[in-house]
Each structure stands twice: as structure tokens, then as C-alpha cells.
Write a protein that holds these residues in place. Structure first.
Motif, PDB file in Angstrom:
ATOM      1  N   ARG A   1      46.540  32.314  46.537  1.00  0.00           N
ATOM      2  CA  ARG A   1      45.476  31.476  45.971  1.00  0.00           C
ATOM      3  C   ARG A   1      44.160  31.612  46.717  1.00  0.00           C
ATOM      4  O   ARG A   1      43.109  31.229  46.195  1.00  0.00           O
ATOM      5  N   ARG A   2      44.210  32.180  47.952  1.00  0.00           N
ATOM      6  CA  ARG A   2      42.947  32.361  48.688  1.00  0.00           C
ATOM      7  C   ARG A   2      41.919  33.151  47.875  1.00  0.00           C
ATOM      8  O   ARG A   2      40.725  32.973  48.021  1.00  0.00           O
ATOM      9  N   LEU A   3      42.439  34.087  47.045  1.00  0.00           N
ATOM     10  CA  LEU A   3      41.517  34.937  46.277  1.00  0.00           C
ATOM     11  C   LEU A   3      41.179  34.343  44.903  1.00  0.00           C
ATOM     12  O   LEU A   3      40.498  34.959  44.115  1.00  0.00           O
ATOM     13  N   ARG A   4      41.713  33.152  44.642  1.00  0.00           N
ATOM     14  CA  ARG A   4      41.511  32.579  43.305  1.00  0.00           C
ATOM     15  C   ARG A   4      40.553  31.397  43.293  1.00  0.00           C
ATOM     16  O   ARG A   4      40.225  30.871  42.230  1.00  0.00           O
ATOM     17  N   GLY A   5      40.119  31.010  44.474  1.00  0.00           N
ATOM     18  CA  GLY A   5      39.390  29.742  44.564  1.00  0.00           C
ATOM     19  C   GLY A   5      37.987  29.769  44.010  1.00  0.00           C
ATOM     20  O   GLY A   5      37.468  28.750  43.586  1.00  0.00           O
ATOM     21  N   ARG A   6      37.358  30.950  44.028  1.00  0.00           N
ATOM     22  CA  ARG A   6      35.945  30.997  43.616  1.00  0.00           C
ATOM     23  C   ARG A   6      35.730  32.115  42.601  1.00  0.00           C
ATOM     24  O   ARG A   6      36.276  33.205  42.746  1.00  0.00           O
ATOM     25  N   PRO A   7      34.865  31.848  41.627  1.00  0.00           N
ATOM     26  CA  PRO A   7      34.637  32.849  40.565  1.00  0.00           C
ATOM     27  C   PRO A   7      34.229  34.209  41.110  1.00  0.00           C
ATOM     28  O   PRO A   7      34.704  35.244  40.648  1.00  0.00           O
ATOM     29  N   ARG A   8      33.369  34.236  42.101  1.00  0.00           N
ATOM     30  CA  ARG A   8      32.902  35.514  42.642  1.00  0.00           C
ATOM     31  C   ARG A   8      34.051  36.334  43.228  1.00  0.00           C
ATOM     32  O   ARG A   8      34.106  37.549  43.097  1.00  0.00           O
ATOM     33  N   LEU A   9      34.939  35.639  43.918  1.00  0.00           N
ATOM     34  CA  LEU A   9      36.093  36.319  44.505  1.00  0.00           C
ATOM     35  C   LEU A   9      37.030  36.831  43.419  1.00  0.00           C
ATOM     36  O   LEU A   9      37.549  37.942  43.497  1.00  0.00           O
ATOM     37  N   ARG A  10      37.235  36.023  42.412  1.00  0.00           N
ATOM     38  CA  ARG A  10      38.104  36.465  41.307  1.00  0.00           C
ATOM     39  C   ARG A  10      37.513  37.714  40.648  1.00  0.00           C
ATOM     40  O   ARG A  10      38.215  38.673  40.349  1.00  0.00           O
ATOM     41  N   ASP A  11      36.201  37.671  40.441  1.00  0.00           N
ATOM     42  CA  ASP A  11      35.527  38.835  39.841  1.00  0.00           C
ATOM     43  C   ASP A  11      35.707  40.072  40.719  1.00  0.00           C
ATOM     44  O   ASP A  11      35.942  41.181  40.235  1.00  0.00           O
ATOM     45  N   LEU A  12      35.581  39.860  42.020  1.00  0.00           N
ATOM     46  CA  LEU A  12      35.624  40.980  42.971  1.00  0.00           C
ATOM     47  C   LEU A  12      36.952  41.727  42.927  1.00  0.00           C
ATOM     48  O   LEU A  12      36.983  42.939  43.046  1.00  0.00           O
ATOM     49  N   VAL A  13      38.042  41.016  42.736  1.00  0.00           N
ATOM     50  CA  VAL A  13      39.361  41.657  42.831  1.00  0.00           C
ATOM     51  C   VAL A  13      40.012  41.883  41.466  1.00  0.00           C
ATOM     52  O   VAL A  13      41.161  42.317  41.392  1.00  0.00           O
ATOM     53  N   ARG A  14      39.267  41.619  40.392  1.00  0.00           N
ATOM     54  CA  ARG A  14      39.860  41.791  39.054  1.00  0.00           C
ATOM     55  C   ARG A  14      40.228  43.257  38.834  1.00  0.00           C
ATOM     56  O   ARG A  14      39.454  44.161  39.126  1.00  0.00           O
ATOM     57  N   GLU A  15      41.413  43.494  38.284  1.00  0.00           N
ATOM     58  CA  GLU A  15      41.927  44.864  38.139  1.00  0.00           C
ATOM     59  C   GLU A  15      41.553  45.520  36.820  1.00  0.00           C
ATOM     60  O   GLU A  15      41.427  46.734  36.728  1.00  0.00           O
ATOM     61  N   THR A  16      41.468  44.716  35.767  1.00  0.00           N
ATOM     62  CA  THR A  16      41.302  45.279  34.424  1.00  0.00           C
ATOM     63  C   THR A  16      40.070  44.672  33.777  1.00  0.00           C
ATOM     64  O   THR A  16      39.801  43.486  33.962  1.00  0.00           O
ATOM     65  N   THR A  17      39.360  45.495  33.029  1.00  0.00           N
ATOM     66  CA  THR A  17      38.199  44.956  32.315  1.00  0.00           C
ATOM     67  C   THR A  17      38.325  45.237  30.828  1.00  0.00           C
ATOM     68  O   THR A  17      39.023  46.150  30.394  1.00  0.00           O
ATOM     69  N   LEU A  18      37.640  44.421  30.080  1.00  0.00           N
ATOM     70  CA  LEU A  18      37.559  44.595  28.642  1.00  0.00           C
ATOM     71  C   LEU A  18      36.092  44.831  28.338  1.00  0.00           C
ATOM     72  O   LEU A  18      35.255  43.989  28.673  1.00  0.00           O
ATOM     73  N   ASP A  19      35.783  45.981  27.754  1.00  0.00           N
ATOM     74  CA  ASP A  19      34.386  46.325  27.503  1.00  0.00           C
ATOM     75  C   ASP A  19      34.164  46.602  26.029  1.00  0.00           C
ATOM     76  O   ASP A  19      35.019  47.201  25.369  1.00  0.00           O
ATOM     77  N   VAL A  20      33.004  46.233  25.586  1.00  0.00           N
ATOM     78  CA  VAL A  20      32.675  46.445  24.173  1.00  0.00           C
ATOM     79  C   VAL A  20      32.707  47.928  23.821  1.00  0.00           C
ATOM     80  O   VAL A  20      33.054  48.315  22.700  1.00  0.00           O
TER      81      VAL A  20
END
Ligand code: PBG
Ligand code: ZN
Length: 338
Positions: free
Chosen positions: A15-34
Motif C-alpha cells: 500500500r506504500r505505493l498506492r497512497g498518492r495519485p502521483r505514485l500510482r501513476d509512476l508505477v502503473r504498468e499498463t496504459t490505455l491510449d486513444v
């Protein structure tokens, strides 16, 4: 009561990496792009047709005069490609209007190209919308019944492909699950100077109940029987790999798995086995279920759609064909306030 064992501090705290939006964005593995989305369009013969499809709220059959607007809207949202399905005026036993130079899809391509020159036009290549019996190729009488004549279909598919390419299609996407279809189409295209036109093969297409709404949209329900003699058994995963291998051998440039949600294991297996761009088709029944539940207020449409499409990407899809494409483009351009 025994007293609990004394414990040190927890070392692992994901959960250390889930607490803040910026951190979640930083470690996100998959993206959905138009840029990875393809929007399906149903092109109807005639004029002034803008008919909402009952089982697909928000999707329409559009006549040629309505396409200009659809093309501009799609392109303006940044969706890079459409895939076309035709609803012709006339049907016959072999689906001959599918390769007519003034056929509904052929004319649609020209209109779309004029309206939005950068929009990629993919054409679905099949016969079920053009035959009076609604099967994906011409019929052959055998053993007191009828079956689709695979090898005659190949010849006609090549003819249809050349006709689409001649009209300006950017990519040809055969969906009929005929054996040898990719090779036959590749050969036909090359023989007519279209060796630069890629083939997106519906290599792994299951005989699915999820196509129900599409058959209303495209007027392509089989008049008798079903498609289990040519589409795949939903129980088979290893066979999907064989189908994929055959299409690659025959010259497919991209592969597709269809439907999406019930087959994400197959998407993953194909992705891991073959290094070739992979598409999934988020089909009509998947769309209809989301729209129906959202209309009842039972699920949040945006959250569920974005989550589902992200799941397809995580499973290994590079490209997603989806009726949600325009909505997704809007949602991605305007994320909700945190
Ligand atoms: C026709 C075709 C089908 C779909 C795409 N091309 C239906 C079928 O096999 O009956 C289904 C698409 C959808 O359900 O959204 N070969
Ligand atoms: Zn078909």
C-alpha cells in the motif's frame, strides 16, 4: 486465550505505493491510449439513414451521406481508425454486391477518405452481410445438407479484397474463418499491385453468443443453422495457437482474437507465443451488457469500460476494436477530477 506472538514491524506494505495519485501513476504498468482504438461503423445503403441499433444504444446504421460527419468526429477525437461493415441493398446466393465497384463499402471508403484523409480505413471482409442465406461464404450441398464451400469462398474473398483495396482501404480484415483465407487474399492483393496493403486477420474467432446484437446491426444472422462449422469452439485454447500460426505463415500482418472478455487467456497465450501485433474485438454483446447495466444504474459505465479495456491491454492486446471508442477518447481527454 493465548497472547498473540510479539511481531516486528511489517516489512512488506504494497500500500506504500498506492497512497498518492502521483505514485500510482509512476508505477502503473499498463496504459490505455486513444491511438490503439478502432471504431466500427455500419454503413447502410440509401440516404438519410441514421438508425440507432436497438440492442446497441448509441450505435447507428449510417447511410453514405451521414459518413462525412462520422469521419470528422472520429478523427477529431484522435481515434486513428474505423472498421467498416456494409449493409447492401441486394443480397444473393454468393454475395456478389460485396465486390461491386459501387458497393456500399467501396463508396464509403471514398467518402471517408475525402472527409478525413488521415483516418485509417479498415474493411471487414466477409460474405454474411451480402448473402441471402447469411452465411460467411457460398453454400455447397453435401450429405443432404448445406455447408459453406471453403475453397470457392477463397476465390471470392480475394476478389472482394482487391475491390476494397482498389477503393482505397488501408487495411483488409478477413473475418470469415475460412481455411487458407489469408494466403488467398495476400495472393490476390499482390497480383493486383496491392502488396503494401496489410492484412489484419480475425485468426482466432470463436462461435460466440456475444455476436447477437451485431447480427441485428449488420443484418447478417444466418438464415438457418449456425456458424460452428467454421468459427472456433469456445472450449479450445491450443487450437487458437494453431490458427494463429497458420495465418502468420500465410502472410497475416496482424492477428485478432474475438470476442475479448471471455477469451483473455487466449489473448495472453497468442501474445506470448507470437511476436506480431495483436488486436482484440470488444464485441457487440459485450457492449450491450455494459450499456444495459449502466442504463439501470447498476454499474458506472465509464469505470467499467475503462477497466475492461485496460484488462484487454494487460492481457496483451496492442489494438482494441470497440464500440466504446468515441466515449473512451472523450474520457481519456478529460479525466475526472481527483
Ligand atoms: C462477420 C462478423 C461478425 C462480427 C464481426 N464480423 C459476426 C458473426 O460472425 O456473426 C461480430 C462483431 C460483433 O459482435 O461486434 N463475419
Ligand atoms: Zn461472416
Amino acid at each position: 486465550m493465548p497472547s498473540p506472538e510479539p511481531r516486528g514491524p511489517l516489512v512488506h506494505r504494497p500500500r506504500r505505493l498506492r497512497g498518492r495519485p502521483r505514485l500510482r501513476d509512476l508505477v502503473r504498468e499498463t496504459t490505455l491510449d486513444v491511438q490503439d482504438l478502432v471504431y466500427p461503423l455500419f454503413v447502410h445503403h440509401g440516404e438519410n439513414v441514421r438508425r440507432e441499433i436497438g440492442s446497441m444504444p448509441g450505435q447507428y446504421q449510417l447511410s453514405l451521406d451521414q459518413l462525412d460527419r462520422a469521419a470528422r468526429e472520429t478523427a477529431a477525437l484522435g481515434v486513428p481508425a474505423v472498421i467498416l461493415f456494409g449493409i447492401p441493398e441486394r443480397k444473393d446466393a454468393v454475395g456478389s454486391s460485396a465486390w461491386a465497384a459501387d458497393g456500399v463499402v467501396q463508396r464509403a471508403i471514398e467518402i471517408l477518405k475525402r472527409a478525413a484523409p488521415d483516418l485509417l480505413v479498415i474493411t471487414d471482409l466477409c460474405f454474411c452481410e451480402y448473402t441471402d442465406h447469411g452465411h460467411c461464404g457460398p453454400l455447397l450441398e453435401r450429405g443432404g445438407g448445406f455447408e459453406v464451400d471453403n475453397d470457392q469462398a477463397l476465390e471470392l474473398l480475394a476478389r472482394q479484397a482487391v475491390s476494397h483495396a482498389g477503393a482505397g482501404a488501408d487495411v483488409i480484415a478477413p473475418s470469415g474463418m475460412m481455411d487458407g483465407m489469408v494466403g488467398a487474399i495476400r495472393h490476390g492483393l499482390d497480383a493486383h499491385g496491392f502488396d503494401q496493403i496489410p492484412i489484419l486477420s480475425y485468426a482466432v474467432k470463436f462461435a460466440s453468443g456475444y455476436y447477437g446484437p451485431f447480427r441485428e446491426a449488420a443484418g447478417s444472422a444466418p438464415g438457418f443453422g449456425d456458424r460452428r462449422g467454421y468459427q472456433m469452439d469456445p472450449a479450445n485454447g491450443a487450437e487458437a495457437l494453431r490458427e494463429a500460426a497458420l495465418d502468420i505463415e500465410q502472410g497475416a500482418d496482424m492477428l485478432m482474437v474475438k470476442p475479448a472478455l471471455a477469451y483473455l487467456d487466449v489473448v495472453r497465450r497468442v501474445k506470448e507465443r507470437f511476436e506480431i501485433p495483436l488486436a482484440v474485438y470488444n464485441v457487440s454483446g459485450e457492449y450491450a451488457m455494459v450499456k444495459a447495466a449502466a442504463a439501470q444504474g447498476w454499474i458506472d459505465e465509464r469505470t467499467v469500460v475503462l477497466e475492461s479495456l485496460l484488462g484487454m491491454r494487460r492481457a496483451g492486446a496492442d489494438v482494441i476494436l470497440t464500440y466504446h471508442a468515441l466515449d473512451v477518447a472523450r474520457w481519456l481527454a478529460h479525466p475526472p477530477c481527483p
